[in-house]
Scaffold this motif. Structure first.
Motif, PDB file in Angstrom:
ATOM      1  N   VAL A 183      10.008   8.668   5.123  1.00  0.00           N
ATOM      2  CA  VAL A 183      10.890   7.690   5.760  1.00  0.00           C
ATOM      3  C   VAL A 183      10.032   6.743   6.602  1.00  0.00           C
ATOM      4  CG1 VAL A 183      12.798   7.327   7.369  1.00  0.00           C
ATOM      5  CG2 VAL A 183      12.808   9.326   5.843  1.00  0.00           C
ATOM      6  N   VAL A 184      10.101   5.460   6.305  1.00  0.00           N
ATOM      7  CA  VAL A 184       9.386   4.472   7.112  1.00  0.00           C
ATOM      8  C   VAL A 184      10.117   4.334   8.440  1.00  0.00           C
ATOM      9  CG1 VAL A 184       8.694   2.052   7.290  1.00  0.00           C
ATOM     10  CG2 VAL A 184       8.489   3.246   5.104  1.00  0.00           C
ATOM     11  N   ARG A 185       9.372   4.485   9.540  1.00  0.00           N
ATOM     12  CA  ARG A 185       9.997   4.472  10.865  1.00  0.00           C
ATOM     13  C   ARG A 185       9.647   3.237  11.684  1.00  0.00           C
ATOM     14  NH1 ARG A 185      13.415   5.102  11.637  1.00  0.00           N
ATOM     15  NH2 ARG A 185      13.612   6.018  13.693  1.00  0.00           N
ATOM     16  N   SER A 186       8.527   2.589  11.352  1.00  0.00           N
ATOM     17  CA  SER A 186       8.180   1.368  12.079  1.00  0.00           C
ATOM     18  C   SER A 186       7.247   0.537  11.214  1.00  0.00           C
ATOM     19  CB  SER A 186       7.507   1.689  13.423  1.00  0.00           C
ATOM     20  OG  SER A 186       6.230   2.260  13.204  1.00  0.00           O
ATOM     21  N   VAL A 187       7.114  -0.743  11.576  1.00  0.00           N
ATOM     22  CA  VAL A 187       6.264  -1.647  10.810  1.00  0.00           C
ATOM     23  C   VAL A 187       5.554  -2.605  11.752  1.00  0.00           C
ATOM     24  CG1 VAL A 187       8.191  -3.267  10.449  1.00  0.00           C
ATOM     25  CG2 VAL A 187       6.239  -3.309   8.880  1.00  0.00           C
ATOM     26  N   ASP A 188       4.307  -2.905  11.419  1.00  0.00           N
ATOM     27  CA  ASP A 188       3.595  -4.013  12.080  1.00  0.00           C
ATOM     28  C   ASP A 188       3.997  -5.269  11.323  1.00  0.00           C
ATOM     29  OD1 ASP A 188       1.858  -5.957  12.965  1.00  0.00           O
ATOM     30  OD2 ASP A 188       0.129  -4.614  13.091  1.00  0.00           O
ATOM     31  N   ALA A 189       5.088  -5.890  11.786  1.00  0.00           N
ATOM     32  CA  ALA A 189       5.739  -6.933  10.990  1.00  0.00           C
ATOM     33  C   ALA A 189       4.842  -8.150  10.783  1.00  0.00           C
ATOM     34  CB  ALA A 189       7.054  -7.344  11.670  1.00  0.00           C
ATOM     35  N   ASP A 190       4.140  -8.567  11.815  1.00  0.00           N
ATOM     36  CA  ASP A 190       3.299  -9.765  11.665  1.00  0.00           C
ATOM     37  C   ASP A 190       2.169  -9.513  10.675  1.00  0.00           C
ATOM     38  OD1 ASP A 190       4.848 -11.185  13.439  1.00  0.00           O
ATOM     39  OD2 ASP A 190       3.585 -10.721  15.178  1.00  0.00           O
ATOM     40  N   ALA A 191       1.536  -8.349  10.780  1.00  0.00           N
ATOM     41  CA  ALA A 191       0.449  -8.035   9.854  1.00  0.00           C
ATOM     42  C   ALA A 191       0.976  -7.953   8.423  1.00  0.00           C
ATOM     43  CB  ALA A 191      -0.212  -6.714  10.252  1.00  0.00           C
ATOM     44  N   PHE A 192       2.162  -7.360   8.275  1.00  0.00           N
ATOM     45  CA  PHE A 192       2.709  -7.242   6.930  1.00  0.00           C
ATOM     46  C   PHE A 192       3.039  -8.615   6.332  1.00  0.00           C
ATOM     47  CE2 PHE A 192       6.469  -7.136   4.187  1.00  0.00           C
ATOM     48  CZ  PHE A 192       5.830  -6.606   3.076  1.00  0.00           C
ATOM     49  N   ALA A 193       3.687  -9.465   7.089  1.00  0.00           N
ATOM     50  CA  ALA A 193       4.067 -10.783   6.544  1.00  0.00           C
ATOM     51  C   ALA A 193       2.827 -11.589   6.149  1.00  0.00           C
ATOM     52  CB  ALA A 193       4.908 -11.550   7.568  1.00  0.00           C
ATOM     53  N   ASP A 194       1.792 -11.516   6.965  1.00  0.00           N
ATOM     54  CA  ASP A 194       0.556 -12.229   6.630  1.00  0.00           C
ATOM     55  C   ASP A 194      -0.069 -11.642   5.358  1.00  0.00           C
ATOM     56  OD1 ASP A 194       0.906 -13.818   8.840  1.00  0.00           O
ATOM     57  OD2 ASP A 194      -0.589 -12.778  10.077  1.00  0.00           O
ATOM     58  N   TRP A 195      -0.048 -10.332   5.241  1.00  0.00           N
ATOM     59  CA  TRP A 195      -0.587  -9.663   4.048  1.00  0.00           C
ATOM     60  C   TRP A 195       0.215 -10.065   2.810  1.00  0.00           C
ATOM     61  CZ3 TRP A 195       1.789  -6.116   0.754  1.00  0.00           C
ATOM     62  CH2 TRP A 195       0.960  -5.385  -0.093  1.00  0.00           C
ATOM     63  N   TRP A 196       1.545 -10.045   2.932  1.00  0.00           N
ATOM     64  CA  TRP A 196       2.390 -10.455   1.795  1.00  0.00           C
ATOM     65  C   TRP A 196       2.008 -11.857   1.327  1.00  0.00           C
ATOM     66  CZ3 TRP A 196       5.534 -14.668   1.285  1.00  0.00           C
ATOM     67  CH2 TRP A 196       6.284 -14.715   0.104  1.00  0.00           C
ATOM     68  N   LEU A 197       1.866 -12.764   2.286  1.00  0.00           N
ATOM     69  CA  LEU A 197       1.545 -14.136   1.924  1.00  0.00           C
ATOM     70  C   LEU A 197       0.188 -14.206   1.216  1.00  0.00           C
ATOM     71  CD1 LEU A 197       2.487 -17.136   2.250  1.00  0.00           C
ATOM     72  CD2 LEU A 197       0.970 -17.221   4.253  1.00  0.00           C
ATOM     73  N   SER A 198      -0.770 -13.446   1.715  1.00  0.00           N
ATOM     74  CA  SER A 198      -2.112 -13.519   1.108  1.00  0.00           C
ATOM     75  C   SER A 198      -2.100 -12.979  -0.313  1.00  0.00           C
ATOM     76  CB  SER A 198      -3.127 -12.760   1.970  1.00  0.00           C
ATOM     77  OG  SER A 198      -2.950 -11.349   1.868  1.00  0.00           O
ATOM     78  N   VAL A 199      -1.302 -11.951  -0.565  1.00  0.00           N
ATOM     79  CA  VAL A 199      -1.216 -11.400  -1.926  1.00  0.00           C
ATOM     80  C   VAL A 199      -0.553 -12.422  -2.862  1.00  0.00           C
ATOM     81  CG1 VAL A 199      -0.225  -9.615  -3.395  1.00  0.00           C
ATOM     82  CG2 VAL A 199      -1.174  -9.003  -1.155  1.00  0.00           C
ATOM     83  N   VAL A 200       0.550 -12.962  -2.424  1.00  0.00           N
ATOM     84  CA  VAL A 200       1.309 -13.874  -3.294  1.00  0.00           C
ATOM     85  C   VAL A 200       0.542 -15.172  -3.543  1.00  0.00           C
ATOM     86  CG1 VAL A 200       3.418 -15.254  -3.411  1.00  0.00           C
ATOM     87  CG2 VAL A 200       3.515 -12.867  -2.699  1.00  0.00           C
ATOM     88  N   MET A 201      -0.219 -15.619  -2.527  1.00  0.00           N
ATOM     89  CA  MET A 201      -0.973 -16.860  -2.697  1.00  0.00           C
ATOM     90  C   MET A 201      -2.342 -16.629  -3.330  1.00  0.00           C
ATOM     91  SD  MET A 201       0.130 -19.322   0.437  1.00  0.00           S
ATOM     92  CE  MET A 201      -0.498 -20.732  -0.490  1.00  0.00           C
ATOM     93  N   GLY A 202      -2.679 -15.386  -3.587  1.00  0.00           N
ATOM     94  CA  GLY A 202      -3.924 -15.104  -4.294  1.00  0.00           C
ATOM     95  C   GLY A 202      -5.147 -15.140  -3.425  1.00  0.00           C
ATOM     96  N   THR A 203      -4.967 -15.098  -2.112  1.00  0.00           N
ATOM     97  CA  THR A 203      -6.126 -15.078  -1.211  1.00  0.00           C
ATOM     98  C   THR A 203      -6.433 -13.680  -0.708  1.00  0.00           C
ATOM     99  OG1 THR A 203      -4.696 -15.582   0.700  1.00  0.00           O
ATOM    100  CG2 THR A 203      -5.711 -17.441  -0.446  1.00  0.00           C
ATOM    101  N   PHE A 204      -5.648 -12.709  -1.186  1.00  0.00           N
ATOM    102  CA  PHE A 204      -5.823 -11.299  -0.805  1.00  0.00           C
ATOM    103  C   PHE A 204      -7.111 -10.767  -1.409  1.00  0.00           C
ATOM    104  CE2 PHE A 204      -5.054  -6.869  -2.266  1.00  0.00           C
ATOM    105  CZ  PHE A 204      -4.990  -6.252  -1.035  1.00  0.00           C
ATOM    106  N   SER A 205      -7.854  -9.984  -0.622  1.00  0.00           N
ATOM    107  CA  SER A 205      -9.070  -9.386  -1.185  1.00  0.00           C
ATOM    108  C   SER A 205      -9.180  -7.951  -0.698  1.00  0.00           C
ATOM    109  CB  SER A 205     -10.291 -10.174  -0.762  1.00  0.00           C
ATOM    110  OG  SER A 205     -10.389 -10.202   0.652  1.00  0.00           O
TER     111      SER A 205
END
Ligand SMILES: [Ca+2]
Length: 298
Positions: free
Chosen positions: A276-298
């Motif tokens: 069960v996910v109980r908490s999230v580092d929301a800012d880090a996650f949103a930035d990570w999502w963007l980097s994956v979708v935009m292809g800048t994730f490494s």
């Protein structure tokens, strides 16, 4: 990670944001997309079109269990914002057939109501053992509180509420499960700077930006905020299949039960152990999502 995405894509824009994550993350092997809720064929065409925009026409797309058009998760505007164009044909198989034939070890991320999963279990319970992991967007394990401090009632748990019987059948069936509950995803916004960055991306990114803009105008704009443009309920669910570095997780005994007609996730001794996910580092996650979708994730 082999994945089937089971989605009500087309109502909230976050399904499309989750699909994009599944397409673009290098460790996700997106095998198929199945659609659920309302006119599942319209939803399947939307998924197929986004896959084509991303150049992923080899992903099978199967329409799933339909519910009445006036059911609460059907706005009638699904597909708006994505222009018609090339897409691969939809599968000859139904979503339930596709899920029923799932290979051993494949993960299913269910980011809509659980109708398809429940139907597949009813037809052949061996899907439970074959499925490597069921990643569920839904349930609540704490107060559902908006970023502005507003607390919401348990029936805000849309994916369970839209098909209570399906939720009970699927979530109590015995799948190895991770819950990405709404009390956590409500804390997980996509911000204006993210959607503005998408506008500078490729065709898929720009298509996502249009969908976010439509959703924002329809839902959040009236709340007087311009910074929060969507919530990353479904993307966090897909993310937890491949990367759990943004979240804290507890192993808890969970079962699903109707309370005053509302399907609720209950933690007690009669439950089955689940992550069960109980908490999230929301800012880090949103930035990570963007980097994956935009292809800048490494
Ligand atoms: Ca969804």
């Amino acid at each position: 990670m082999p994945l089937v995405l089971d989605t009500d894509i087309g109502s909230d824009c976050d399904d499309a944001l989750a699909l994009a994550l599944a397409i673009r993350h290098p460790d996700v092997d997106l095998r198929a997309v199945t659609t659920v809720s309302g006119d599942t064929t319209v939803r399947a065409h939307l998924a197929a079109r986004l896959l084509a925009i991303a150049g992923a026409t080899d992903v099978e797309v199967a329409a799933g269990v339909r519910v009445d058009a006036d059911a609460p998760n059907w706005s009638g505007r699904e597909g708006e914002g994505v222009e018609a164009g090339h897409e691969a044909p939809l599968s000859d198989r139904s979503a339930v057939d596709l899920l029923g034939a799932i290979d051993s070890g494949v993960t299913i991320a269910t980011v809509g109501m659980q109708s398809n999963i429940a139907a597949a279990v009813t037809r052949d319970a061996s899907i439970i053992e074959r499925t490597g992991l069921l990643a569920v967007m839904g349930g609540s394990f704490g107060p559902i509180v908006s970023l502005d401090g507003t607390e919401h009632p348990p029936d805000r748990d849309w994916n369970l509420v839209c098909d209570p019987e399906g939720a009970l059948d699927a979530l109590n069936a015995g799948f190895e499960t991770i819950y990405v509950p709404i009390d956590v995803t409500f804390r997980c916004p996509l911000r204006r700077r993210h959607v503005d960055a998408l506008r500078g991306g490729d065709d898929l990114c720009r298509a996502l930006a249009v969908l976010v803009d439509i959703w924002f105008e329809r839902t959040l704009a009236s709340a007087g905020t311009s910074d929060v443009v969507a919530f990353l309920h479904d993307p966090l669910t897909v993310a937890c299949v491949v990367d759990r570095s943004f979240v804290t997780i507890e192993r808890l005994p969970v079962r699903c039960q109707l309370i005053e007609g509302v399907p609720r996730t209950i933690v007690d001794a009669k439950g089955r152990d689940a992550d069960v996910v109980r908490s999230v580092d929301a800012d880090a996650f949103a930035d990570w999502w963007l980097s994956v979708v935009m292809g800048t994730f490494s």
